[in-house]
Design an enzyme around this catalytic site. Structure first.
Site, PDB file in Angstrom:
ATOM      1  N   THR A 178       0.755  -1.133   0.053  1.00 33.32           N
ATOM      2  CA  THR A 178      -0.068  -0.152  -0.028  1.00 33.32           C
ATOM      3  C   THR A 178       0.915   1.206   0.085  1.00 33.32           C
ATOM      4  O   THR A 178       1.350   1.605  -1.244  1.00 33.32           O
ATOM      5  CB  THR A 178      -0.872   0.225   1.066  1.00 33.32           C
ATOM      6  OG1 THR A 178      -0.157  -0.120   2.444  1.00 33.32           O
ATOM      7  CG2 THR A 178      -1.981  -1.120   1.194  1.00 33.32           C
TER       8      THR A 178
ATOM      9  N   LYS B 106       3.887  -6.758   4.483  1.00 32.86           N
ATOM     10  CA  LYS B 106       3.533  -5.540   4.138  1.00 32.86           C
ATOM     11  C   LYS B 106       3.059  -4.798   5.030  1.00 32.86           C
ATOM     12  O   LYS B 106       2.751  -5.139   5.999  1.00 32.86           O
ATOM     13  CB  LYS B 106       2.495  -5.348   3.013  1.00 32.86           C
ATOM     14  CG  LYS B 106       1.248  -5.890   3.314  1.00 32.86           C
ATOM     15  CD  LYS B 106       0.331  -4.699   4.180  1.00 32.86           C
ATOM     16  CE  LYS B 106       0.231  -3.253   3.518  1.00 32.86           C
ATOM     17  NZ  LYS B 106      -0.558  -2.440   4.326  1.00 32.86           N
TER      18      LYS B 106
ATOM     19  N   THR C 186      -0.161  -2.565  10.876  1.00 30.45           N
ATOM     20  CA  THR C 186      -1.149  -2.291   9.918  1.00 30.45           C
ATOM     21  C   THR C 186      -0.107  -3.358   8.795  1.00 30.45           C
ATOM     22  O   THR C 186       0.765  -2.914   8.193  1.00 30.45           O
ATOM     23  CB  THR C 186      -1.240  -1.220   9.112  1.00 30.45           C
ATOM     24  OG1 THR C 186      -2.126  -0.323   9.770  1.00 30.45           O
ATOM     25  CG2 THR C 186      -1.639  -1.301   7.547  1.00 30.45           C
TER      26      THR C 186
ATOM     27  N   GLU D 226       6.806   4.684   6.985  1.00 31.87           N
ATOM     28  CA  GLU D 226       6.196   6.154   6.501  1.00 31.87           C
ATOM     29  C   GLU D 226       7.242   6.849   6.779  1.00 31.87           C
ATOM     30  O   GLU D 226       7.395   7.661   8.157  1.00 31.87           O
ATOM     31  CB  GLU D 226       4.934   6.179   6.751  1.00 31.87           C
ATOM     32  CG  GLU D 226       4.037   5.321   5.847  1.00 31.87           C
ATOM     33  CD  GLU D 226       2.724   5.399   6.456  1.00 31.87           C
ATOM     34  OE1 GLU D 226       1.843   4.814   5.689  1.00 31.87           O
ATOM     35  OE2 GLU D 226       2.355   6.147   7.482  1.00 31.87           O
TER      36      GLU D 226
ATOM     37  N   ASN E  95       0.795  10.593   5.244  1.00 34.58           N
ATOM     38  CA  ASN E  95      -0.579  10.109   5.497  1.00 34.58           C
ATOM     39  C   ASN E  95      -1.555  11.250   5.184  1.00 34.58           C
ATOM     40  O   ASN E  95      -2.860  10.929   5.074  1.00 34.58           O
ATOM     41  CB  ASN E  95      -0.566   9.968   7.216  1.00 34.58           C
ATOM     42  CG  ASN E  95       0.119   8.511   7.632  1.00 34.58           C
ATOM     43  OD1 ASN E  95      -0.554   7.431   7.566  1.00 34.58           O
ATOM     44  ND2 ASN E  95       1.328   8.491   7.710  1.00 34.58           N
TER      45      ASN E  95
ATOM     46  N   SER F  28      -5.667  10.798  -1.652  1.00 32.43           N
ATOM     47  CA  SER F  28      -5.730  11.694  -2.937  1.00 32.43           C
ATOM     48  C   SER F  28      -4.808  10.998  -4.083  1.00 32.43           C
ATOM     49  O   SER F  28      -4.447   9.876  -3.807  1.00 32.43           O
ATOM     50  CB  SER F  28      -5.019  13.142  -2.483  1.00 32.43           C
ATOM     51  OG  SER F  28      -3.628  13.005  -2.141  1.00 32.43           O
TER      52      SER F  28
END
Length: 413
Positions: A160, A186, A197, A284, A408, A413
């Site tokens: 993702t 992942k 996650t 991230e 995040n 978008s």
């Protein structure tokens, strides 16, 4: 950017006998990307899993638990896994459950198995309906693509916000028999223990009895995916699955007390830890990989409690990002970790080999430039000595950067 992320050669991801993987581009959320994965396992394999502790668990998690419960009650074994990215099918109520079951039914129809022999998984945006018709339309292509060597493609198909595919593989000898283990994972955000996650799928060719595999998956998860944190959020979709195909010549492992079980647990744990650490390295916005070890506790649980207080702290994580040796923030995190009878006067704190705090106070010999030298590294070890016992625990985390906010903020978008 990923922190010292190892190069993964697809040719070094060993096929696991009895397991094939296929993928498709189904336009679940974005076009021209792998977003559906099907994993097929031959009859006679055993499969087990552990899942999120988030009470708002996703529909596929509920269905997985139902199907595995039927297997444990004597039902037919799991023969396939199906994963979609781009949509979590979480917060979707009864329609989401119906979609998860419909996915299983369609794959079962195409593969000639029963719906209860399929485990579904989803990852992506929460609170949006699963585009079930697109997912179903992608299943024939994923089935047609199946091959034993497709592990790298499979790792890409479950990404993702990940920037790189995550996979690990090894071969070990157990009682004179070669055992092959390969897995993918992942996850890049919402990473917290129990579990993250994250999706993790790890297959090996040993034959393992169902109750033994059930014990193994819990033990391994506790030593790997439950030892990582990026932002302290726990996802709705966390899943870690073990597949024992049973194709190796090693006799069935039927007891957790056997030497063969101990050897297998060590091997599976090493691969799972590699997969878990890859998630943190690709966290991230991460720029630093941080190992937090707490030693000298009364129990491993209290050591992990303190380690996570450090690893979750935004103030600690931003200090690491800034290479700012404001290390009192670590002491503060230790203090609010919730260990009520902690004697702070016994605590030592190390940053790599630099003794920062001794007996609960600043080490008189500590120089801030020494701390900053370590803080500028891309890999940092934090070591806390509690001086109250023999237990210890280690977790892996990363820093918190501006890019984490941007990723995040822009995710949908």
């Amino acid at each position: 950017m990923a922190v010292n992320f190892p190069s993964i050669d697809p040719a070094q991801l060993h096929p696991v006998a009895g397991v094939t993987l296929g993928w498709a581009e189904a336009n679940i959320r974005k076009p021209n990307r792998k977003d559906v994965l099907v994993v097929s396992v031959e009859e006679g394999a055993t499969v087990s899993g552990v899942f999120t502790e988030n009470r708002f668990c996703a529909a596929p998690v509920t269905v997985c638990r139902e199907h595995l419960a039927k297997v444990r009650a004597g039902g037919a074994g799991i023969r396939a896994l199906v994963v979609n990215t781009g949509n979590a099918n979480a917060g979707t109520g009864e329609p989401g459950l119906a979609h998860a079951r419909e996915t299983c039914a369609e794959l079962a129809r195409l593969a000639g198995i029963a719906p209860g022999q399929v485990l579904p998984f989803s990852t992506g945006v929460i609170l949006e309906p699963l585009p079930i018709e697109r997912l179903k339309a992608g299943l024939p292509a994923a089935l047609a693509n199946r091959a034993a060597a497709n592990w790298h493609d499979a790792a890409q198909a479950i990404m993702t916000t990940d920037t790189l595919p995550k996979a690990a593989s090894r071969q070990v000898m157990i009682d004179g028999h070669t055992i092959t283990l390969t897995g993918i994972s992942k996850g890049a955000g919402m990473i917290k223990p129990n579990m993250a996650t994250m999706l993790g799928f790890l297959a090996f060719d040993a034959k393992v009895a169902q109750p033994v595999l059930d014990a193994l998956v819990k033990d391994v998860a506790d030593r790997s995916f439950n030892c990582i944190t990026i932002d302290g959020d726990t996802s709705t979709n966390d899943s870690f699955i073990l597949i024992a195909s049973g194709k190796a010549s090693l006799p069935q492992i039927a007891s957790t007390d056997s030497p063969a079980y101990a050897a297998l647990r060590e091997a599976v744990t090493s691969v799972a830890q590699a997969l878990a650490q890859l998630i943190v390295r690709d966290g991230e916005g991460a720029t630093k990989f941080i190992t937090v070890t707490v030693e000298g506790g009364k129990s491993a649980a209290e050591c992990r409690q303190i380690a996570y207080a450090i690893g979750h702290s935004p103030l600690v994580k931003t200090a690491f990002y800034a290479s700012d040796p404001n290390l009192g923030r670590i002491l503060a995190a230790i203090g609010y970790a919730g260990v009520a009878d902690l004697d702070v006067g016994k605590i030592d704190l190390y940053l790599d080999d630099v003794l920062v705090a001794k007996a609960g106070g600043r080490n008189p010999a500590y120089l801030e430039e020494d701390g900053q030298r370590v803080m500028k590294q891309s890999e940092i070890a934090v070591r806390v000595l509690l001086g109250r016992g023999d237990a210890q625990a280690t977790i892996w985390t990363c820093d918190l950067s501006h890019d984490y906010v941007s990723i995040n903020a822009d995710y949908r978008s």
